[in-house]
Structure formats: structure tokens, C-alpha cells
Design a protein around this motif. Structure first.
Motif, PDB file in Angstrom:
ATOM      1  N   LEU A 141     121.578 -20.764  18.435  1.00 45.96           N
ATOM      2  CA  LEU A 141     121.071 -20.754  17.058  1.00 45.96           C
ATOM      3  C   LEU A 141     119.681 -20.158  16.959  1.00 45.96           C
ATOM      4  O   LEU A 141     119.313 -19.605  15.914  1.00 45.96           O
ATOM      5  CB  LEU A 141     121.040 -22.184  16.502  1.00 45.96           C
ATOM      6  CG  LEU A 141     122.371 -22.896  16.295  1.00 45.96           C
ATOM      7  CD1 LEU A 141     122.132 -24.283  15.699  1.00 45.96           C
ATOM      8  CD2 LEU A 141     123.302 -22.083  15.403  1.00 45.96           C
ATOM      9  N   VAL A 142     118.887 -20.287  18.016  1.00 49.58           N
ATOM     10  CA  VAL A 142     117.481 -19.881  17.948  1.00 49.58           C
ATOM     11  C   VAL A 142     117.200 -18.674  18.837  1.00 49.58           C
ATOM     12  O   VAL A 142     116.048 -18.392  19.166  1.00 49.58           O
ATOM     13  CB  VAL A 142     116.556 -21.054  18.323  1.00 49.58           C
ATOM     14  CG1 VAL A 142     116.757 -22.207  17.351  1.00 49.58           C
ATOM     15  CG2 VAL A 142     116.799 -21.537  19.753  1.00 49.58           C
ATOM     16  N   ALA A 143     118.226 -17.939  19.208  1.00 49.04           N
ATOM     17  CA  ALA A 143     118.056 -16.808  20.121  1.00 49.04           C
ATOM     18  C   ALA A 143     117.404 -15.612  19.447  1.00 49.04           C
ATOM     19  O   ALA A 143     116.934 -14.698  20.130  1.00 49.04           O
ATOM     20  CB  ALA A 143     119.407 -16.403  20.709  1.00 49.04           C
ATOM     21  N   ARG A 144     117.373 -15.603  18.128  1.00 48.44           N
ATOM     22  CA  ARG A 144     116.758 -14.492  17.401  1.00 48.44           C
ATOM     23  C   ARG A 144     116.065 -15.027  16.158  1.00 48.44           C
ATOM     24  O   ARG A 144     116.374 -16.112  15.672  1.00 48.44           O
ATOM     25  CB  ARG A 144     117.818 -13.453  17.013  1.00 48.44           C
ATOM     26  CG  ARG A 144     118.867 -13.974  16.058  1.00 48.44           C
ATOM     27  CD  ARG A 144     119.929 -12.947  15.770  1.00 48.44           C
ATOM     28  NE  ARG A 144     120.865 -12.853  16.878  1.00 48.44           N
ATOM     29  CZ  ARG A 144     121.708 -11.843  17.063  1.00 48.44           C
ATOM     30  NH1 ARG A 144     121.711 -10.826  16.233  1.00 48.44           N
ATOM     31  NH2 ARG A 144     122.529 -11.844  18.087  1.00 48.44           N
ATOM     32  N   ASP A 145     115.110 -14.263  15.664  1.00 50.62           N
ATOM     33  CA  ASP A 145     114.372 -14.598  14.446  1.00 50.62           C
ATOM     34  C   ASP A 145     113.516 -15.859  14.636  1.00 50.62           C
ATOM     35  O   ASP A 145     113.493 -16.470  15.702  1.00 50.62           O
ATOM     36  CB  ASP A 145     115.318 -14.781  13.252  1.00 50.62           C
ATOM     37  CG  ASP A 145     116.184 -13.565  12.994  1.00 50.62           C
ATOM     38  OD1 ASP A 145     115.679 -12.438  13.181  1.00 50.62           O
ATOM     39  OD2 ASP A 145     117.358 -13.740  12.629  1.00 50.62           O
ATOM     40  N   ARG A 146     112.814 -16.216  13.591  1.00 50.08           N
ATOM     41  CA  ARG A 146     112.041 -17.460  13.554  1.00 50.08           C
ATOM     42  C   ARG A 146     112.879 -18.477  12.780  1.00 50.08           C
ATOM     43  O   ARG A 146     113.011 -18.386  11.557  1.00 50.08           O
ATOM     44  CB  ARG A 146     110.681 -17.226  12.874  1.00 50.08           C
ATOM     45  CG  ARG A 146     109.761 -16.320  13.675  1.00 50.08           C
ATOM     46  CD  ARG A 146     108.470 -16.027  12.924  1.00 50.08           C
ATOM     47  NE  ARG A 146     107.724 -17.244  12.603  1.00 50.08           N
ATOM     48  CZ  ARG A 146     106.905 -17.872  13.446  1.00 50.08           C
ATOM     49  NH1 ARG A 146     106.727 -17.393  14.672  1.00 50.08           N
ATOM     50  NH2 ARG A 146     106.252 -18.949  13.075  1.00 50.08           N
ATOM     51  N   VAL A 147     113.432 -19.431  13.487  1.00 52.48           N
ATOM     52  CA  VAL A 147     114.461 -20.309  12.942  1.00 52.48           C
ATOM     53  C   VAL A 147     113.896 -21.709  12.705  1.00 52.48           C
ATOM     54  O   VAL A 147     113.223 -22.282  13.568  1.00 52.48           O
ATOM     55  CB  VAL A 147     115.667 -20.395  13.891  1.00 52.48           C
ATOM     56  CG1 VAL A 147     116.745 -21.318  13.315  1.00 52.48           C
ATOM     57  CG2 VAL A 147     116.233 -19.009  14.145  1.00 52.48           C
ATOM     58  N   ALA A 148     114.186 -22.246  11.549  1.00 50.34           N
ATOM     59  CA  ALA A 148     113.971 -23.668  11.276  1.00 50.34           C
ATOM     60  C   ALA A 148     115.330 -24.337  11.182  1.00 50.34           C
ATOM     61  O   ALA A 148     116.256 -23.794  10.568  1.00 50.34           O
ATOM     62  CB  ALA A 148     113.195 -23.877   9.983  1.00 50.34           C
ATOM     63  N   LEU A 149     115.441 -25.499  11.784  1.00 54.88           N
ATOM     64  CA  LEU A 149     116.669 -26.285  11.698  1.00 54.88           C
ATOM     65  C   LEU A 149     116.468 -27.436  10.723  1.00 54.88           C
ATOM     66  O   LEU A 149     115.408 -28.058  10.686  1.00 54.88           O
ATOM     67  CB  LEU A 149     117.057 -26.855  13.062  1.00 54.88           C
ATOM     68  CG  LEU A 149     117.339 -25.868  14.191  1.00 54.88           C
ATOM     69  CD1 LEU A 149     117.756 -26.626  15.449  1.00 54.88           C
ATOM     70  CD2 LEU A 149     118.399 -24.855  13.800  1.00 54.88           C
TER      71      LEU A 149
END
Length: 254
Positions: A141-149
Motif C-alpha cells: 500500500l505504501v510502496a509509492r507516493d506519500r500515503v496516509a492510512l
């Protein structure tokens, strides 16, 4: 990469009107809106991770209806949000034309919170049940971009005579351990969450166990700062609102 995670309860009562004129979780709602708003502020993409009957990527256009909990849309104090989804791993649009589809209640609650927080950027939804690959899914889920869960789930629903299900004397100790781990967020605490006994969690009607394992996978070995603005056991079910923020160079992309 992960920039932050907002951990929020899965109860439909977070949406105003869901309990009629009563409002038993107003403090939890305020805290949930606070942490969701904070988590998404530095993100380029958001993924909701919520409990479900199976591991499933929601696709296409979805509505945040609480009809599955027997709550008509017209009862709600917030408009029912409708969103077109991207794939949770950020690899493109999830497709799915036609009429808007339904989400499980926990994911629908997250859509309401995100709408109130003003998030209209890329969004994915992953509904999860216990499985062997949850940590790997979190990493993807967090392998790309700046991710918020936005991680949806609660502790035991078996606290005392007012609980949704029969009281279980194991519930307080279980939830105390989990809350302490969520508030710590260090490597040992994350290992404890990853090792949550799925059988015991199911017996105690814990909905957060699988989403927390996805979260631990997404965090990996980066440093995390945790804050817990609200926690409690209204009506016999344990709920906590927590913000995990990635600290140091990782949060800045270094």
C-alpha cells in the motif's frame, strides 16, 4: 511511503444521527475527525483499511451508506459520501462502471470521516479479514507516493452487561494490552500487534486485529510517534482513536 495513519473505531455511531437523538460517542467523533484531518494533511494518496468478511479491494464508485447496519440514509446528520476509487496500491483507477456500490459499515464510516475532513484526492479501500499476507499487503500500500492510512477497527465488544455481545472476562486485559501497544508504537509494540491471536480476537469480537496487522506491515521499520486523543468503552465496546505519525527523514522523503 507512509506519512501517517489515523486509527479510528468502526462503530456506525461516529456518524451523527446513527443513534437517533442520542449521541453516545461525540468525544470519539471529534477525536476521529481530528486525527483523520491530521493524517491526510501531508498525503498525496489515502487508503482506508477496514475489517471485512474477506480480503477485498473495493472498486469503482462507492457510497458510504450505513444501510447494512439498518440505518437509513435519511437518518444521518451528514450527507452520504460517494467516491470513485483508485486501486489501494496506487497503480491506477479501479474501474467498475454503473451504479455506486456499497461498502461494509466500517469502510463507510471512514468515507464519512474523510468527507468531513475535506479529502477529495486519490482514494483506495481495502477490506481485510485474517490472512497470512496482511503485512505484505500493508507494504504494498505504501510502496509509492506519500500515503496516509485510515485504519478502521475496534477492540472487544464484550465488556460488561451492556455490551453488544455477552461479557467475557478476558476482554479488559486484551484491550489494555492493545491500547498500550497502539500508544507506544515502537518496534516491540508493533511486533505485539502483528502477533495478535486471531482466534482470541474473534472470540472477543475484536474488529481491529486484521487492519492493525496491515498497518504494522505498512510501517515497516520506520520511527513512529503515537498520540491517543480518545479511548473508552461506551456501551460495552472498546474504541480508541490514535494517530501514528512517521518521524524524521522518512517523513520528509529522505
Amino acid at each position: 511511503m507512509l506519512v501517517a495513519a489515523a486509527l479510528v473505531p468502526d462503530t456506525a455511531l461516529l456518524v451523527p444521527g446513527a443513534a437517533g437523538t442520542a449521541d453516545p460517542v461525540a468525544d470519539l467523533r471529534d477525536a476521529a475527525l481530528e486525527v483523520v484531518t491530521a493524517a491526510v494533511s501531508g498525503a498525496s494518496r489515502v487508503v482506508v483499511v477496514a475489517p471485512g468478511r474477506e480480503v477485498r479491494e473495493a472498486t469503482g464508485t462507492v457510497r458510504g451508506s450505513l444501510g447494512a447496519a439498518g440505518i437509513p440514509d435519511g437518518m444521518l446528520g451528514w450527507p452520504v459520501p460517494e467516491r470513485s476509487l483508485d486501486r489501494p496500491d496506487g497503480s491506477g483507477h479501479s474501474g467498475g462502471a454503473g451504479e455506486p456500490g456499497a461498502l461494509g459499515v466500517p469502510a463507510a464510516v471512514a468515507l464519512h470521516l474523510l468527507a468531513r475532513a475535506g479529502w477529495d484526492g486519490p482514494l483506495g479501500v481495502l477490506e481485510v479479514a485474517d490472512a497470512d499476507d496482511l503485512a505484505a499487503r500493508g507494504r504494498a500500500l505504501v510502496a509509492r507516493d506519500r500515503v496516509a492510512l485510515v485504519v478502521v477497527g475496534s477492540g472487544s465488544g464484550r465488556h460488561g452487561p451492556d455490551a453488544p455481545l455477552a461479557d467475557d472476562p478476558r476482554a479488559p486485559a486484551f484491550d489494555d494490552r492493545v491500547l498500550a501497544a497502539l500508544a507506544d508504537a515502537g518496534p516491540a509494540a508493533r511486533a505485539q500487534l502483528a502477533a495478535t491471536d486471531a482466534v482470541l480476537a474473534a472470540e472477543l469480537a475484536v474488529t481491529g486485529a486484521a487492519p492493525w496487522k496491515v498497518l504494522v506491515g505498512a510501517v515497516g521499520d520506520v520511527d513512529v510517534r503515537a498520540t491517543v486523543p480518545a479511548a473508552g468503552t461506551p456501551a460495552g465496546a472498546h474504541h480508541a482513536v490514535v494517530l501514528w505519525s512517521v518521524t524524521g527523514a522518512a517523513a520528509d522523503g529522505g
